[in-house]
Design a protein around this motif. Structure first.
Motif, PDB file in Angstrom:
ATOM      1  N   GLN A  32       0.951  -1.367   0.029  1.00  0.00           N
ATOM      2  CA  GLN A  32      -0.040  -0.062  -0.038  1.00  0.00           C
ATOM      3  C   GLN A  32       0.881   1.365  -0.144  1.00  0.00           C
ATOM      4  O   GLN A  32       0.336   2.231  -0.632  1.00  0.00           O
ATOM      5  CB  GLN A  32      -0.855  -0.088   1.125  1.00  0.00           C
ATOM      6  N   ALA A  33       2.039   1.294   0.641  1.00  0.00           N
ATOM      7  CA  ALA A  33       3.045   2.435   0.790  1.00  0.00           C
ATOM      8  C   ALA A  33       3.552   2.768  -0.705  1.00  0.00           C
ATOM      9  O   ALA A  33       3.855   3.817  -0.979  1.00  0.00           O
ATOM     10  CB  ALA A  33       3.886   2.108   1.846  1.00  0.00           C
ATOM     11  N   LEU A  34       3.629   1.505  -1.693  1.00  0.00           N
ATOM     12  CA  LEU A  34       4.279   1.717  -2.990  1.00  0.00           C
ATOM     13  C   LEU A  34       3.104   2.159  -3.864  1.00  0.00           C
ATOM     14  O   LEU A  34       3.311   2.294  -5.020  1.00  0.00           O
ATOM     15  CB  LEU A  34       4.869   0.539  -3.120  1.00  0.00           C
ATOM     16  N   GLY A  35       1.720   2.357  -3.399  1.00  0.00           N
ATOM     17  CA  GLY A  35       0.788   2.815  -4.216  1.00  0.00           C
ATOM     18  C   GLY A  35      -0.257   1.615  -4.626  1.00  0.00           C
ATOM     19  O   GLY A  35      -0.912   1.772  -5.694  1.00  0.00           O
ATOM     20  N   GLY A  36       0.201   0.236  -4.168  1.00  0.00           N
ATOM     21  CA  GLY A  36      -0.437  -0.761  -4.910  1.00  0.00           C
ATOM     22  C   GLY A  36      -1.751  -1.269  -4.084  1.00  0.00           C
ATOM     23  O   GLY A  36      -1.884  -0.618  -2.977  1.00  0.00           O
ATOM     24  N   SER A  37      -2.499  -2.164  -4.454  1.00  0.00           N
ATOM     25  CA  SER A  37      -3.708  -2.641  -3.688  1.00  0.00           C
ATOM     26  C   SER A  37      -3.524  -4.030  -3.260  1.00  0.00           C
ATOM     27  O   SER A  37      -2.753  -5.134  -3.967  1.00  0.00           O
ATOM     28  CB  SER A  37      -4.588  -2.905  -4.602  1.00  0.00           C
ATOM     29  N   SER A  38      -3.286  -4.206  -1.937  1.00  0.00           N
ATOM     30  CA  SER A  38      -3.225  -5.761  -1.164  1.00  0.00           C
ATOM     31  C   SER A  38      -4.396  -6.423  -1.259  1.00  0.00           C
ATOM     32  O   SER A  38      -5.552  -6.175  -1.124  1.00  0.00           O
ATOM     33  CB  SER A  38      -2.994  -5.339   0.177  1.00  0.00           C
ATOM     34  N   VAL A  39      -4.120  -7.733  -1.758  1.00  0.00           N
ATOM     35  CA  VAL A  39      -5.292  -8.614  -1.975  1.00  0.00           C
ATOM     36  C   VAL A  39      -5.061  -9.799  -0.927  1.00  0.00           C
ATOM     37  O   VAL A  39      -3.773 -10.548  -1.172  1.00  0.00           O
ATOM     38  CB  VAL A  39      -5.672  -9.126  -3.075  1.00  0.00           C
ATOM     39  N   THR A  40      -5.914 -10.428  -0.342  1.00  0.00           N
ATOM     40  CA  THR A  40      -5.696 -11.568   0.651  1.00  0.00           C
ATOM     41  C   THR A  40      -6.284 -12.785  -0.059  1.00  0.00           C
ATOM     42  O   THR A  40      -7.574 -12.724  -0.556  1.00  0.00           O
ATOM     43  CB  THR A  40      -6.143 -11.192   1.999  1.00  0.00           C
ATOM     44  N   MET A  41      -5.688 -13.896  -0.298  1.00  0.00           N
ATOM     45  CA  MET A  41      -6.343 -15.043  -0.797  1.00  0.00           C
ATOM     46  C   MET A  41      -5.281 -16.173  -0.452  1.00  0.00           C
ATOM     47  O   MET A  41      -4.145 -15.694  -0.392  1.00  0.00           O
ATOM     48  CB  MET A  41      -6.091 -14.872  -2.378  1.00  0.00           C
ATOM     49  N   ALA A  42      -5.725 -17.348  -0.641  1.00  0.00           N
ATOM     50  CA  ALA A  42      -5.089 -18.584  -0.359  1.00  0.00           C
ATOM     51  C   ALA A  42      -3.897 -18.881  -1.338  1.00  0.00           C
ATOM     52  O   ALA A  42      -4.105 -18.490  -2.437  1.00  0.00           O
ATOM     53  CB  ALA A  42      -5.926 -19.951   0.062  1.00  0.00           C
ATOM     54  N   PHE A  43      -2.865 -19.421  -0.979  1.00  0.00           N
ATOM     55  CA  PHE A  43      -2.078 -20.021  -1.745  1.00  0.00           C
ATOM     56  C   PHE A  43      -2.334 -20.748  -2.868  1.00  0.00           C
ATOM     57  O   PHE A  43      -1.966 -20.465  -4.007  1.00  0.00           O
ATOM     58  CB  PHE A  43      -0.925 -20.854  -1.041  1.00  0.00           C
ATOM     59  N   GLY A  44      -3.310 -21.676  -2.828  1.00  0.00           N
ATOM     60  CA  GLY A  44      -3.900 -22.515  -3.867  1.00  0.00           C
ATOM     61  C   GLY A  44      -4.614 -21.876  -4.886  1.00  0.00           C
ATOM     62  O   GLY A  44      -4.859 -22.265  -6.066  1.00  0.00           O
ATOM     63  N   GLU A  45      -5.110 -20.603  -4.647  1.00  0.00           N
ATOM     64  CA  GLU A  45      -5.853 -19.811  -5.447  1.00  0.00           C
ATOM     65  C   GLU A  45      -5.028 -18.739  -6.381  1.00  0.00           C
ATOM     66  O   GLU A  45      -5.720 -18.124  -7.202  1.00  0.00           O
ATOM     67  CB  GLU A  45      -7.066 -18.887  -4.657  1.00  0.00           C
ATOM     68  N   VAL A  46      -3.833 -18.644  -6.189  1.00  0.00           N
ATOM     69  CA  VAL A  46      -3.056 -17.740  -6.754  1.00  0.00           C
ATOM     70  C   VAL A  46      -2.851 -17.967  -8.305  1.00  0.00           C
ATOM     71  O   VAL A  46      -2.996 -17.073  -9.041  1.00  0.00           O
ATOM     72  CB  VAL A  46      -1.587 -17.547  -6.253  1.00  0.00           C
ATOM     73  N   VAL A  47      -2.592 -19.111  -8.573  1.00  0.00           N
ATOM     74  CA  VAL A  47      -2.347 -19.781 -10.035  1.00  0.00           C
ATOM     75  C   VAL A  47      -3.495 -18.895 -10.909  1.00  0.00           C
ATOM     76  O   VAL A  47      -3.259 -18.410 -11.853  1.00  0.00           O
ATOM     77  CB  VAL A  47      -2.195 -21.075 -10.262  1.00  0.00           C
ATOM     78  N   PRO A  48      -4.728 -19.557 -10.603  1.00  0.00           N
ATOM     79  CA  PRO A  48      -5.874 -19.013 -11.548  1.00  0.00           C
ATOM     80  C   PRO A  48      -6.157 -17.401 -11.462  1.00  0.00           C
ATOM     81  O   PRO A  48      -6.525 -16.692 -12.425  1.00  0.00           O
ATOM     82  CB  PRO A  48      -7.092 -19.734 -10.913  1.00  0.00           C
TER      83      PRO A  48
END
Length: 348
Positions: free
Chosen positions: A182-198
């Motif tokens: 967030q300090a770099l101007g990005g948006s943080s998204v929370t998701m499980a490790f297994g959901e990252v590929v899709p």
């Protein structure tokens, strides 16, 4: 030189322990280890308890071990279960306990340790503080702190520097990495490790943070194009034991276990540094990759400007936000140890 002396001393103690293994009383231990699908568990933790300990003790000390995920546990409850004596020996990632007490973030704040050597120095400096906190407040004896490989950025976007994270949607795995993004101007998204590929594949997120080798093992190189080679954090894990369970052990067994846990921790730290580089090599298809399958990602090397920006974000955003939610004693302990080691100051 200090590290070399410690290692040499441990080696002598280890030999002494092995020689007098027949003096150890028959002891059987139950251990709840880290995540069973990761190399820290399979290559180091599990063999340590099931092979190394029995061999060095001439069969006098034996152990059963299962990863906490194999027991249906999520992770955050491990410290409480150790405190209650439900779990005797256990391993858990410190970030699991960050919401219970922000002091558990102290050694792994985003941007604090951009290399393994610094991460180890920070960990060693603060370990006595954790030993006191867990001992006084949770009836848990800290045996050691190891780490996973460097946590880095995998992006399905053309990035050339940290500044390019502005406006990007980034999967984070802790509060401190979210505040960093967030300090770099990005948006943080929370998701499980297994959901990252899709999510990377479908542009639900532009980037995701994980261990360089973990991302390789999960084939993130198939859905991400750029790998940013600067660890944001490390994900250290504690190795600990319920104090009452520890106190019941023969003093010779206690000494034997502590000396050998120290050696295991050293081995895992060495592996983490090596595996961080292996992750870079294998995701990008370098000839140095020791595994048969190689990715084709672009390796983005951090610039001098990136390292300056990393320190700026740490000092102006990450540290102040963390200090605001940690106690005055916690901040004082940080400044007396990690702050002194790195030349940084946290202020309430």
């Amino acid at each position: 030189m200090k590290k070399l002396l410690i290692t040499a001393t441990s080696a002598v103690a280890l030999l002494g322990t092995a020689v007098h293994a027949q003096d150890l009383p028959k002891t059987h231990l139950k251990v709840v280890g880290g995540l069973s699908n990761l190399t820290a568990y399979n290559d180091y933790e599990k063999p340590f308890w099931t092979k190394t300990v029995p061999e060095l003790s001439k069969g006098q000390v034996t152990a059963d071990i299962k990863g906490f995920n194999e027991m249906g546990l999520k992770g955050p409850e491990l410290l409480r279960l150790m405190s209650q004596g439900v779990i005797e020996f256990g391993t858990a990632t410190l970030s699991y306990f960050a919401s219970d007490n922000p002091i558990n973030e102290a050694i792994d704040l985003a941007g604090l340790a951009p290399d393994a050597k610094t991460a180890r120095a920070v960990t060693d400096a603060f370990e006595p503080v954790y030993a006191k906190v867990y001992g006084d407040g949770a009836n848990v004896k800290l045996l050691g702190i190891s780490t996973y490989p460097g946590q880095v950025l995998f992006c399905n976007a053309d990035i050339k520097s940290l500044a390019d994270l502005k406006s990007k949607k980034i999967r984070t795995s802790s509060r401190t990495t979210a505040e960093f993004v967030q300090a770099l101007g990005g948006s943080s998204v929370t998701m499980a490790f297994g959901e990252v590929v899709p999510a990377l594949q479908n542009k639900v997120v532009d980037c995701a943070i994980t261990g360089s080798l973990s991302g390789y093992s999960a084939k993130w190189y198939e859905v991400a194009t750029h790998l940013y080679a600067l660890p944001i954090n490390w994900n250290q894990q504690i190795h600990a034991v319920n104090q009452k369970a520890w106190d019941k052990l023969d003093p010779k067994v206690q000494q034997f276990l502590q000396e050998n846990v120290d050696k295991m921790v050293d081995d895992i730290w060495a592996a983490a540094a090596r595996q961080t580089q292996e992750g870079y090599d294998c995701n990008t298809g370098s000839d140095a990759c020791p595994y048969p399958v190689k990715g084709k990602m672009v390796l983005v090397e951090p610039t001098a400007e990136d390292r300056v920006l990393l320190k700026k974000v740490l000092n102006e955003a990450v540290l102040p936000k963390w200090a605001a939610r940690c106690s005055a004693q916690c901040v004082e302990d940080f400044n007396a140890t990690i702050g002194k080691e790195l030349g940084v100051v946290a202020k309430k």
